[in-house]
Write an enzyme that holds these catalytic residues in place. Structure first.
Site, PDB file in Angstrom:
ATOM      1  N   ASP A 190       0.614  -0.120  -5.037  1.00 57.99           N
ATOM      2  CA  ASP A 190       1.554  -1.328  -5.187  1.00 57.99           C
ATOM      3  C   ASP A 190       2.493  -1.339  -6.454  1.00 57.99           C
ATOM      4  OD1 ASP A 190       2.612  -3.822  -4.578  1.00 57.99           O
ATOM      5  OD2 ASP A 190       1.038  -4.930  -5.411  1.00 57.99           O
ATOM      6  N   GLY A 199     -11.073  15.913   2.411  1.00 56.57           N
ATOM      7  CA  GLY A 199     -11.784  16.189   3.641  1.00 56.57           C
ATOM      8  C   GLY A 199     -12.800  16.034   4.085  1.00 56.57           C
ATOM      9  N   HIS A 230       5.196  -5.044  -3.896  1.00 51.44           N
ATOM     10  CA  HIS A 230       5.342  -6.131  -2.797  1.00 51.44           C
ATOM     11  C   HIS A 230       6.345  -7.113  -3.422  1.00 51.44           C
ATOM     12  CE1 HIS A 230       2.450  -7.932  -5.565  1.00 51.44           C
ATOM     13  NE2 HIS A 230       3.122  -9.034  -5.400  1.00 51.44           N
ATOM     14  N   SER A 287       4.079 -11.548 -10.697  1.00 47.93           N
ATOM     15  CA  SER A 287       3.570 -10.023  -9.980  1.00 47.93           C
ATOM     16  C   SER A 287       4.832  -9.006 -10.828  1.00 47.93           C
ATOM     17  CB  SER A 287       3.935 -10.253  -8.580  1.00 47.93           C
ATOM     18  OG  SER A 287       2.732 -10.302  -7.899  1.00 47.93           O
TER      19      SER A 287
END
Length: 475
Positions: A143, A270, A109, A217
């Site tokens: 991320d 699945g 991000h 970040s």
């Protein structure tokens, strides 16, 4: 004399214990660690085109894909609150070098959608040198992003440590770029492991009380050996001393795939899965509420081929215990497509094993996500439900085999069925994994099994989606 010596020994022992306790309470010296690790930490600035808008548009990217109350902490800045059409939007974040030839790890991000990415390297003279960086690849679901800068000289770099070996209470050091204040160093402890803040399908954050803020970040969270054990990623906006970092073991795996030029691949089972609560555990005869309950098996997927069934509880993968549905999702996603996974399953009151050859997970919204239900019904006599068999048209529309399942046509308010969140139009397929074909068969199962076990689990089909509901039954 003997008593005097004994008394002196006791006093000395108490003084020694007090000295040890006092010494242990003194925080370690972080100076050497900050000095050695600091040069490998970088400031990242990005530039992207931004359409005009108000402050909501300007700060909106800061909160994207983050649940309410949490923030991914990088800083965005510009000239005032209003921007002319297509003014450049700039942001700041952090990162760290992982190889001497210029590979850099940060958060996705921080660089997502950027037209220009610049990295500020700390020179030997203490000054910063700005250099253009290339985005090698990124993984939105975790991320994580990997950058590359071209340099002539070897760069200082950091190594990943083993986040699984971390113990709560260990000292940690964070280095980053909060509010544009480059190379800010803060210290704290590991507050908790395995935090799920619901920002993505693979949440497994480390929690720390080291002070981290917007702009941190992508920066490293270090242990006392100078190893990166986390990537600082999120904070609670309204709290203090509560930050979250991506574990290094996850980051190392993802960046390794990106660096090698491979697509980030994840295993695929699945199935739809949900939590095992106390009532579900009682209904299935489990001693503890643990594992992941299989709500449905997708046709033609690996789980079906391996014989996994709806109602199974997956207790472990390759011998490692599965505590909840999130742990199962991470365990399967952490394996490569085409590899085999050994599943330990709880079925019909006993443990069995199944070997699954995994497929490839395609996207974050493809099946296998949690489908946690609300509490469910108690028993046929007290459910407050009106049911009837399905017509041929109804069975076909819901993809239910003819002659199986009952349709809920009425729900009495105040009764367990209403409190459980069951809806008119829901189809009850089974009760405690026994097929239900009419009201009588449902009542029989409730009487013989639900009451005896103290809980009943219903398999529900709602608009084509299959899941379970469980509730305690008074004896």
């Amino acid at each position: 004399m003997k008593r005097w010596k004994q008394g002196l020994a006791v006093v000395l022992a108490m003084m020694l214990a007090l000295a040890v306790t006092t010494q242990a309470a003194v925080p370690p010296d972080f100076a050497a660690l900050a000095k050695s690790a600091g040069p490998a930490v970088v400031n990242i600035s990005t530039e992207r085109s931004a359409a005009s808008g108000g402050p909501e548009d300007f700060f909106g990217g800061m909160l994207r894909n983050v649940p309410p109350g949490f923030e991914r902490f990088f800083e965005q800045f510009g000239q005032g609150m209003r921007r002319p059409q297509q003014q450049k939007q700039r942001s700041l974040g952090s990162g760290f070098i992982i190889s001497e030839d210029g590979y850099i790890v940060t958060n996705n991000h921080v660089v997502e959608g950027a037209d220009v990415i610049c990295v500020n390297l700390q020179g030997s003279n203490g000054k910063s040198d700005s250099i253009a960086a290339t985005l090698v690849g990124s993984d939105e679901e975790t991320d994580i992003a990997l950058l590359k800068v071209e340099v002539k000289d070897s760069l200082p770099f950091l190594r990943f440590g083993d986040s699984d070996k971390l113990e709560v209470g260990e000292w940690l050091l964070a280095i980053g770029n909060p509010f544009g204040l480059d190379h800010t160093v803060t210290a704290g402890i590991l507050s908790a492991k395995g935090r799920n803040i619901r920002s993505g399908p693979f949440d497994n954050f480390l929690q720390t009380d080291a002070s981290i803020n917007p702009g941190n970040s992508g920066g490293p969270l270090l242990n006392m050996q100078g190893e990166v054990i986390g990537i600082n990623t999120a904070i609670i906006a309204s709290g203090q001393g509560i930050g979250f970092a991506i574990p290094s073991n996850m980051a190392a795996s993802i960046t390794g795939q990106i660096k090698s030029g491979k697509k980030v691949s994840r295993g695929w089972l699945g199935v739809s899965i949900q939590e095992v609560d106390e009532n579900t555990a009682r209904a299935l005869g489990l001693k503890k509420a643990e594992g992941a309950l299989v709500g449905g098996v997708m046709p033609g997927e690996p789980a079906e081929a391996a014989g996994v069934q709806a109602g199974d509880v997956i207790l472990s993968v390759d011998g490692k215990a599965v505590q909840d549905s999130s742990a199962l999702l991470r365990a399967i996603a952490g394996k490569q497509p085409g590899s085999k996974a050994e599943l330990e399953i709880w079925r019909d009151g006993r443990k069995i094993s199944r070997t699954v050859e995994l497929g490839e997970r395609q996207s974050s919204d493809q099946g296998g996500q949690n489908a946690t239900g609300k509490k469910a019904v108690r028993g046929a006599g007290v459910l407050g439900l009106t049911v009837r068999p399905l017509t041929a048209e109804e069975a076909k529309a819901a993809s239910v085999e003819r002659g199986k399942g009952v349709l809920i046509t009425g729900i009495e308010q105040g009764k367990p069925g209403a409190e459980a969140g069951l809806n008119v139009g829901d189809i009850i397929l089974s009760a405690n994994l026994k097929p239900v074909k009419d009201a009588a068969s449902l009542a029989k199962i409730v009487k013989e099994e639900g009451t005896a076990r103290g809980a009943l689990m219903l398999q529900i089909n709602r608009r084509g989606e299959t899941f379970f509901r469980t509730v305690a039954i008074g004896k």
